[in-house]
Design a protein around this motif. Structure first.
Motif, PDB file in Angstrom:
ATOM      1  N   ASP A 736      -5.266  -4.680   0.855  1.00 15.12           N
ATOM      2  CA  ASP A 736      -5.045  -3.671   1.422  1.00 15.12           C
ATOM      3  C   ASP A 736      -3.628  -3.586   2.096  1.00 15.12           C
ATOM      4  O   ASP A 736      -3.368  -2.497   2.904  1.00 15.12           O
ATOM      5  CB  ASP A 736      -6.110  -3.150   2.488  1.00 15.12           C
ATOM      6  CG  ASP A 736      -7.477  -3.099   1.664  1.00 15.12           C
ATOM      7  OD1 ASP A 736      -7.394  -2.438   0.216  1.00 15.12           O
ATOM      8  OD2 ASP A 736      -8.725  -3.484   2.376  1.00 15.12           O
ATOM      9  N   TYR A 737      -3.103  -4.625   2.112  1.00 13.76           N
ATOM     10  CA  TYR A 737      -1.766  -4.706   2.544  1.00 13.76           C
ATOM     11  C   TYR A 737      -0.784  -3.639   2.086  1.00 13.76           C
ATOM     12  O   TYR A 737      -0.583  -3.478   0.939  1.00 13.76           O
ATOM     13  CB  TYR A 737      -1.024  -5.892   2.628  1.00 13.76           C
ATOM     14  CG  TYR A 737       0.229  -6.223   3.488  1.00 13.76           C
ATOM     15  CD1 TYR A 737       0.312  -6.492   4.723  1.00 13.76           C
ATOM     16  CD2 TYR A 737       1.452  -5.854   2.952  1.00 13.76           C
ATOM     17  CE1 TYR A 737       1.438  -6.868   5.578  1.00 13.76           C
ATOM     18  CE2 TYR A 737       2.679  -6.227   3.492  1.00 13.76           C
ATOM     19  CZ  TYR A 737       2.441  -6.514   4.824  1.00 13.76           C
ATOM     20  OH  TYR A 737       3.787  -6.568   5.700  1.00 13.76           O
ATOM     21  N   PRO A 738      -0.112  -2.843   3.073  1.00 16.63           N
ATOM     22  CA  PRO A 738       0.692  -1.530   2.572  1.00 16.63           C
ATOM     23  C   PRO A 738       1.763  -2.090   1.679  1.00 16.63           C
ATOM     24  O   PRO A 738       2.513  -2.961   2.200  1.00 16.63           O
ATOM     25  CB  PRO A 738       1.256  -0.878   3.813  1.00 16.63           C
ATOM     26  CG  PRO A 738       0.152  -1.436   4.768  1.00 16.63           C
ATOM     27  CD  PRO A 738      -0.347  -2.906   4.430  1.00 16.63           C
ATOM     28  N   GLY A 739       1.927  -1.406   0.622  1.00 14.50           N
ATOM     29  CA  GLY A 739       3.111  -1.510  -0.203  1.00 14.50           C
ATOM     30  C   GLY A 739       3.047  -3.102  -1.153  1.00 14.50           C
ATOM     31  O   GLY A 739       3.797  -3.212  -1.896  1.00 14.50           O
ATOM     32  N   LEU A 740       2.015  -3.854  -0.845  1.00 16.21           N
ATOM     33  CA  LEU A 740       1.714  -5.077  -1.522  1.00 16.21           C
ATOM     34  C   LEU A 740       1.666  -4.770  -3.249  1.00 16.21           C
ATOM     35  O   LEU A 740       2.494  -5.495  -4.099  1.00 16.21           O
ATOM     36  CB  LEU A 740       0.803  -6.051  -1.242  1.00 16.21           C
ATOM     37  CG  LEU A 740       0.544  -7.302  -1.856  1.00 16.21           C
ATOM     38  CD1 LEU A 740       2.078  -8.064  -1.739  1.00 16.21           C
ATOM     39  CD2 LEU A 740      -0.506  -8.181  -1.172  1.00 16.21           C
ATOM     40  N   LYS A 741       0.849  -3.898  -3.579  1.00 19.29           N
ATOM     41  CA  LYS A 741       0.793  -3.472  -4.964  1.00 19.29           C
ATOM     42  C   LYS A 741       1.939  -3.067  -5.625  1.00 19.29           C
ATOM     43  O   LYS A 741       2.119  -3.352  -6.788  1.00 19.29           O
ATOM     44  CB  LYS A 741      -0.431  -2.595  -5.042  1.00 19.29           C
ATOM     45  CG  LYS A 741      -1.034  -2.245  -6.527  1.00 19.29           C
ATOM     46  CD  LYS A 741      -1.352  -3.293  -7.105  1.00 19.29           C
ATOM     47  CE  LYS A 741      -2.171  -2.604  -8.570  1.00 19.29           C
ATOM     48  NZ  LYS A 741      -2.433  -3.867  -9.331  1.00 19.29           N
ATOM     49  N   LYS A 742       2.531  -2.296  -4.999  1.00 19.99           N
ATOM     50  CA  LYS A 742       3.978  -1.749  -5.415  1.00 19.99           C
ATOM     51  C   LYS A 742       4.825  -2.909  -5.764  1.00 19.99           C
ATOM     52  O   LYS A 742       5.621  -2.865  -6.714  1.00 19.99           O
ATOM     53  CB  LYS A 742       4.464  -0.729  -4.460  1.00 19.99           C
ATOM     54  CG  LYS A 742       5.678   0.111  -5.190  1.00 19.99           C
ATOM     55  CD  LYS A 742       6.144   1.120  -4.224  1.00 19.99           C
ATOM     56  CE  LYS A 742       7.379   1.708  -4.690  1.00 19.99           C
ATOM     57  NZ  LYS A 742       7.948   2.726  -3.837  1.00 19.99           N
ATOM     58  N   ILE A 743       5.061  -3.690  -5.025  1.00 16.84           N
ATOM     59  CA  ILE A 743       5.976  -4.907  -4.917  1.00 16.84           C
ATOM     60  C   ILE A 743       5.348  -5.815  -5.949  1.00 16.84           C
ATOM     61  O   ILE A 743       6.372  -6.204  -6.823  1.00 16.84           O
ATOM     62  CB  ILE A 743       5.730  -5.651  -3.753  1.00 16.84           C
ATOM     63  CG1 ILE A 743       6.449  -5.014  -2.470  1.00 16.84           C
ATOM     64  CG2 ILE A 743       6.355  -6.938  -3.839  1.00 16.84           C
ATOM     65  CD1 ILE A 743       6.338  -5.619  -1.062  1.00 16.84           C
ATOM     66  N   ILE A 744       4.224  -5.976  -6.301  1.00 12.39           N
ATOM     67  CA  ILE A 744       3.685  -6.712  -7.444  1.00 12.39           C
ATOM     68  C   ILE A 744       4.078  -6.225  -8.897  1.00 12.39           C
ATOM     69  O   ILE A 744       4.575  -6.589  -9.603  1.00 12.39           O
ATOM     70  CB  ILE A 744       2.078  -7.167  -7.346  1.00 12.39           C
ATOM     71  CG1 ILE A 744       2.143  -7.971  -6.282  1.00 12.39           C
ATOM     72  CG2 ILE A 744       1.719  -7.441  -8.762  1.00 12.39           C
ATOM     73  CD1 ILE A 744       0.446  -8.125  -5.905  1.00 12.39           C
TER      74      ILE A 744
END
Length: 881
Positions: A736-744
């Protein structure tokens, strides 16, 4: 309808009479045919026929348009007795015919103008164009009449059809009869003068061939007249064939003219013969350069000419006799009612031939001494040539020769035996001729003995030929058995091809080719048989390739689609397997075509994505094929157990005891990471230990870790993959860390693991590029440069938007067109030379291998062969080591 000949004679009389009235007797005859019809029918048809034969076609056609006062009629047929349904069925055709009659009436001024204009009549093309227009109207009317005739069997319909089509018994009756009469009148304005001119030319020849003129006539004048007749005959045929415009053929007339044309060669021969005969005993015949050929072909004029300088006259007399009795002259003479020009010409030819025969009856005693020398020299030449023939046929079976020709040897042996027998007969005939001059025998006894000795030597050569023939048959049988063996394998390949199993057909074809190579020594006994089976193998290979061409591009597209789907679904191994299949199919296709295929950018791009994905996945999971997998999995399991125990103790507040377990877990984790630095389970355990032992510090450093890993992903070395793997581990810990999915996701784009989705501008640009590619393809045809330009544009579009359908279509079409490039297929001799070069290479005989390869490459078409180029590359590399 009457034949063209009958009609043309009749119309020529009419034209000559300059529109004279139709004779009373002809009128009565026509009226007799009309008696069975109503009085109005008789009246209209008789009047129309009379007008047409006078050349008054306007009046003639208008006879059928007259109306009976206070009555309803059509073309002179009263409708009062016809049923309504019949009249209704006839009405559309009647209207069509009326329209066509009006077209005819409009055309009449041009037709009339033609009849009075010699310049127009001299132009056959104008005549053809005018008759074509007239024939079109006439045929339309006639066709409509056919349709009327089919309506029913009522009296009204039958009479109406007769008015339209006329009655068979009377030429030029009915509406179409008027038009036919007009047609023939125009036709004969051209045909009549041509026939008259033909007669004039025939009379020139006839006069030249009179008994008192034949041996003093000018040969050139006769031949010129003959040449003119040929041209005029062609002209008459061309004119007469215009009747086909109204569906009439006169084959008899055409056949007569063709026979006439064919007779001109006889005319020329007679003229030449007459000129030769005029010199009589002063005739000088040259001695043949090739005596044996002259004797063999029966053209031995010289030995006959030696007799009182009269033998030439005898041969010419025989030739004249053959002309007189020839099939062409006989057929032309047998024609009844033939044209005057044909009659004059054939009579002149027959008369001339008879006179020539009379002039050439005299013959004299042969000049025996010269004749004997002539035959003795021929005997010597024939024997020498026959010895050469035996030597040549023997060479066909020479084991030291590169090629043997057993079948050819058998055929030529049989022909040679026939020739030898014929030669013996020729020489025996010579002896017989010499025997007829027995009184002169003492003057040529030595020559006669030489001829007899030659006959005995030829008989000895015949025995040698029989031995050679037996050996050839034995070798031929060996070659035939080998061919049949290869044929069986070939048939299997062909059966697979017929079932459209092109890949298996090709594999079976390769087996047949290998068998061919194994049996080459037997096959070489007859190179023609060998070449024949090789040609069949070659043709089958081409057919297999043609069959595979139609499916290759389709299959490649399916591989790409299926691989993309598996890739998008995360099934990278399956995607890789599918792409391997695509590559294998390309490899097999390249083997079929025997040239290197160009790289497929689209396929290469997919392979890069899939290989990257597999590489990353393999680093995070333990391969079951790894020999150390059991040990690593054990360490991983121990690390998990120690962590679980440490976590339990830590949560119970016994942190010191927990540290021992957690340290043990870290040791095991490191053992795993020694082999799999990016292993997912090991990475997660380490993060969990850090999070458990110092959550505040872990949480505080979490953003900094992400920031650092984000930068490391952008590096080009192997650390980028480790950074990406660490990001995945962090995501597992804190999804749920904000923006982590997008960074990946961005990391995946950077690593080439995934293609970045096209944005609006990219989709638009890709569409522009694919449209340009389509336009370039439309103009390219088979032009390699333009096709490459179109492909470049399409690949640019795909790079921007992998879902651009138009670009995909363009790429597939280019692949199809480039796939039509012909395969490289070596000739039988080149294939044999390649196999020898390959064998030399394998045996280490590199210089000889290079010589053979260079010899192959002298043929420019072999320069595209991948296997030849590959072998050359291997040879050169070995030589340079």
């Amino acid at each position: 309808m009457a034949s063209l000949k009958k009609i043309s004679i009749f119309l020529l009389i009419l034209i000559a009479l300059q529109l004279a009235a139709f004779s009373a007797s002809d009128k009565n005859n026509a009226s007799d045919y009309f008696k069975s019809y109503p009085s109005r029918f008789q009246e209209i048809h008789s009047a129309a026929l009379t007008d047409a034969l006078k050349g008054n076609y306007s009046s003639a056609i208008n006879q059928f348009l007259k109306k009976e006062k206070n009555k309803s009629d059509v073309f002179g047929i009263l409708e009062e007795d016809a049923s309504d349904s019949t009249k209704e069925a006839c009405r559309p055709y009647i209207e069509q015919i009326k329209n066509h009659i009006q077209d005819y009436i409009k055309l009449l001024p041009e037709l009339d103008a033609y009849m009075t204009n010699p310049l127009m009549q001299a132009d056959i093309q104008k005549t053809r164009d005018l008759l074509t227009r007239l024939a079109y109207i006439r045929n339309q009317v006639y066709t409509a009449g056919d349709e009327v005739e089919k309506i029913d069997r009522s009296v009204y319909v039958r009479h109406l059809a007769k008015s339209i089509k006329g009655i068979k018994e009377v030429n030029f009756s009915g509406i179409t009869g008027v038009m036919d009469c007009n047609f023939y009148a125009i036709l004969n304005t051209v045909l009549g003068p041509a026939e008259k001119e033909t007669l004039e030319q025939s009379l020139i020849i006839s006069n030249a061939f009179l008994p008192e003129n034949i041996f003093s006539s000018d040969e050139k004048n006769v031949k010129a007249a003959g040449k003119n007749i040929e041209k005029l005959a062609d002209k008459c045929i061309e004119i007469s064939e215009l009747t086909e415009l109204i569906n009439i053929k006169d084959e008899n007339y055409k056949n007569e003219l063709l026979l006439l044309k064919n007779s001109i060669s006889s005319v020329n021969t007679i003229a030449e013969t007459a000129a030769l005969i005029s010199v009589k005993t002063n005739v000088s015949v040259s001695r043949p350069e090739d005596i044996k050929q002259a004797l063999r072909t029966g053209n031995d004029l010289y030995s006959v000419t030696l007799v009182n300088n009269a033998a030439t006259l005898l041969d010419l007399g025989k030739a004249a006799s053959s002309i007189r009795t020839s099939q062409n002259i006989s057929r032309l003479n047998a024609i009844k009612n033939k044209k005057d020009f044909s009659s004059k010409l054939v009579s002149a030819i027959i008369s001339a031939c008879s006179n020539i025969e009379k002039e050439t009856v005299n013959s004299s005693i042969k000049l025996w001494i010269e004749s004997a020398k002539y035959y003795a020299q021929a005997a010597s030449q024939i024997t020498e040539e026959n010895q050469g023939t035996v030597k040549k046929l023997s060479s066909y079976l020479d084991d030291n020769a590169l090629e043997k020709f057993a079948g050819k040897c058998i055929t030529e042996c049989k022909n040679a035996l026939i020739l030898f027998n014929s030669d013996k007969k020729i020489l025996m005939d010579g002896i017989e001729k010499l025997n007829a001059g027995y009184g002169y025998r003492t003057n040529f006894i030595n020559e006669q003995k030489l001829i007899e000795d030659s006959i005995k030597r030829i008989e000895g050569l015949e025995k040698e030929l029989n031995k050679i023939n037996s050996e050839a048959e034995e070798k031929y049988l060996k070659s035939k058995i080998a061919v049949n063996t290869v044929e069986i394998a070939y048939q299997k390949a062909q059966a697979l091809y017929q079932r459209k199993d092109y890949i298996q057909a090709f594999n079976q074809h390769q087996k047949a080719v290998n068998l061919y190579m194994e049996l080459e020594s037997e096959l070489k006994n007859d190179c023609e048989l060998r070449n024949e089976i090789y040609l069949k193998l070659t043709q089958l290979k081409q057919e297999i390739i043609e069959g595979e061409k139609s499916v290759f591009v389709v299959e490649q597209r399916k591989y790409k689609i299926d691989a993309r789907r598996s890739y998008d679904a995360g099934n990278f191994e399956n995607a890789g397997f599918i792409l391997t299949q695509a590559e294998e199919k390309r490899r097999l296709w390249a083997k079929m075509m025997d040239f290197e295929l160009e790289l497929d950018p689209e396929l290469e791009r997919l392979k890069d994505f899939v290989n990257t994905a597999i590489a990353i996945k393999e680093g995070r999971e333990i391969s079951r094929y790894d020999s150390k997998a059991p040990e690593i999995l054990y360490n991983l399991s121990e690390a998990q157990k120690n962590f679980n125990q440490g976590e339990k103790l830590f949560n119970q507040g016994e942190k010191e005891k927990a540290k021992a377990y957690l340290s043990a877990a870290e040791e095991k984790i490191q053992l795993v990471k020694n082999y799999y630095p990016r292993n997912k389970d090991a990475g997660l355990l380490r993060l969990k230990i850090d999070q458990l032992t110092d959550k505040e510090s872990f949480d505080a450093s979490f953003p900094e870790k992400i920031k650092k890993l984000k930068q490391e992903v952008k590096s080009s070395d192997t650390s980028s993959r480790q950074a990406y793997s660490d990001l995945l581990d962090l995501y597992e810990i804190n999804p749920d860390y904000p923006g982590l999915k997008k960074i990946i996701t961005e990391a995946e784009y950077t690593l080439g693991f995934r293609q970045r989705p096209a944005d609006t501008s990219q989709i638009k640009k890709a569409a522009e590029l694919s449209s340009q590619a389509q336009e370039a393809l439309n103009q390219a045809g088979r032009d390699e440069i333009l096709l490459e330009h179109a492909r470049s544009l399409a690949n640019q579009a795909i790079a921007l938007n992998s879902d651009d359908g138009k670009a995909i279509t363009v790429l597939d079409e280019i692949a199809r067109r480039k796939g039509e490039k012909p395969a490289v297929i070596l000739s039988a001799s080149d294939e044999e030379l390649y196999q020898k070069a390959l064998k030399d290479y394998q045996n280490g005989n590199l210089p000889d291998a290079r010589i053979k390869i260079n010899k192959l490459l002298e043929n420019s078409s072999n320069g595209r062969s991948a296997k030849i180029l590959k072998l050359k590359e291997n040879i050169e590399r070995k030589l340079n080591e």
